[in-house]
Design an enzyme around this catalytic site. Sequence first.
Site, mmCIF file in Angstrom:
data_model
loop_
_atom_site.group_PDB
_atom_site.id
_atom_site.type_symbol
_atom_site.label_atom_id
_atom_site.label_comp_id
_atom_site.label_asym_id
_atom_site.label_seq_id
_atom_site.Cartn_x
_atom_site.Cartn_y
_atom_site.Cartn_z
ATOM 1 N N LYS A 1 -2.103 -16.802 9.933
ATOM 2 C CA LYS A 1 -3.112 -16.336 8.978
ATOM 3 C C LYS A 1 -3.258 -17.403 7.897
ATOM 4 O O LYS A 1 -2.255 -17.888 7.359
ATOM 5 C CB LYS A 1 -2.681 -14.998 8.365
ATOM 6 C CG LYS A 1 -3.731 -14.375 7.465
ATOM 7 C CD LYS A 1 -3.309 -12.997 6.949
ATOM 8 C CE LYS A 1 -4.420 -12.371 6.122
ATOM 9 N NZ LYS A 1 -4.042 -11.053 5.570
ATOM 10 N N ASP B 1 -1.133 -9.318 7.663
ATOM 11 C CA ASP B 1 -0.228 -10.149 6.850
ATOM 12 C C ASP B 1 0.935 -10.717 7.658
ATOM 13 O O ASP B 1 1.327 -11.872 7.462
ATOM 14 C CB ASP B 1 0.343 -9.325 5.681
ATOM 15 C CG ASP B 1 -0.690 -9.083 4.584
ATOM 16 O OD1 ASP B 1 -1.801 -9.630 4.663
ATOM 17 O OD2 ASP B 1 -0.378 -8.329 3.648
ATOM 18 N N THR C 1 -4.685 -2.839 7.892
ATOM 19 C CA THR C 1 -6.022 -2.632 7.340
ATOM 20 C C THR C 1 -6.975 -2.036 8.350
ATOM 21 O O THR C 1 -7.920 -1.333 7.995
ATOM 22 C CB THR C 1 -6.564 -3.979 6.820
ATOM 23 O OG1 THR C 1 -5.747 -4.370 5.734
ATOM 24 C CG2 THR C 1 -7.989 -3.888 6.344
HETATM 25 N N1 GLU Z 1 -1.406 -5.999 3.640
HETATM 26 C C1 GLU Z 1 -2.071 -5.297 4.687
HETATM 27 C C2 GLU Z 1 -1.356 -5.422 6.029
HETATM 28 O O1 GLU Z 1 -0.941 -6.474 6.430
HETATM 29 C C3 GLU Z 1 -3.441 -5.714 4.732
HETATM 30 C C4 GLU Z 1 -3.754 -6.907 5.546
HETATM 31 C C5 GLU Z 1 -4.495 -6.544 6.772
HETATM 32 O O2 GLU Z 1 -4.092 -5.733 7.587
HETATM 33 O O3 GLU Z 1 -5.539 -7.149 6.914
HETATM 34 O O4 GLU Z 1 -1.214 -4.425 6.678
#
Ligand code: GLU
Length: 351
Positions: A190, A118, A38
């Site tokens: 997390k 994640d 993200t």
């Molecule tokens: N699902 C994505 C990932 O893990 C979004 C979660 C994030 O990075 O905050 O890359």
Amino acid sequence: MRVVPAVAPIALALSLLSVGPAPAAEKPNVHIVATGGTIAGAQADVEQHGYTAGTFTVDSLIQAVPELKDIAAVTGEQLVNIPSQDMNDDVWLKLAKRLNELLADPKVDGIVVTHGTDTLEETSYFTQLTVAGDKPVVFTGSMRPATAISADGPMNLYNSVAVAGNPAARGYGSLVVLNDEIHAARDVYKTHTTSVDTFRSPEHGLVGRVDTGHPTLFGPPPPRGATYDVGALTALPQVEIIYAHSNMGRTLIDAAIAAGAKGLIVAGVGNGNMTKVAIDTLAEVAKTGVVVVRSTKLAEGTVVRNAEVDDDKLGFVVSDDFKPGKARALLQLALTRTSDPVEIQKIFDSH
Ligand code: GLU
């Protein structure tokens, strides 16, 4: 089990001092290895519908925080650009090998790895187990995409570069820096789907805090278990995670074994428990040389050996306080050395 050494009061008092940024005249060389997530994500609208992780490159991440040049000489490279739910063993091995190469370079003082949140807790712990030396390796990410209102990525990156470039952060193993907090990769999880305040280290607590580039480390580096040299490995042993629940049967256990699993982690209920059917099936499986580790699906606590389950008799391993994702990484590496459950229990106890 992490046994924290006794600290002399004077040493503790000193360690609580803010270590501050590195002196301006001697800017550290910090290299950023970007993997996506993200922090490099873009959203289609303000509510994050149609949002895609791993959109922007490492160069855009660096350019978005011009203040980085005030605290470090920053370079970057793009290892992969994926959402971290797609992280896999091949990328883990590629990353560990690349980090070891970079850290062997005397010109590199520290590394930041950008990563989706994640599976950040799994990858960061895998590197803790496979990266040699004491230079800081700091994982970061963000909960809001780069295009969001009040995106958290730029400050997380700034703080991570500050920690990676600070000599006081040496010897801590892999660290995770988000939301002004410094966690040990061994301990962090997390805990919330969307909040920026999502990372917690429930058993051992924070390693420190970082306030706009000023880290404060709370104590001496925690002890680290042995590391694993993955330089010659092209694949990792197959380990599957099975989730326990009411009415758990043997279907998924049998499927995992049929698919070639060499190890199974059970995300047990409570203190690593599961139905009698599951226990009996796993006892059969353990007799064939597949390593069975009882972990828990709960967020906190240690799985106690020989509590309600006779692990000694059944040939099981317990995961200590490692939750299933980290237990899987440790078991994969342990299996490169042995499949003896007694030896593997010692490995879990010493990490
Ligand atoms: N699902 C994505 C990932 O893990 C979004 C979660 C994030 O990075 O905050 O890359």
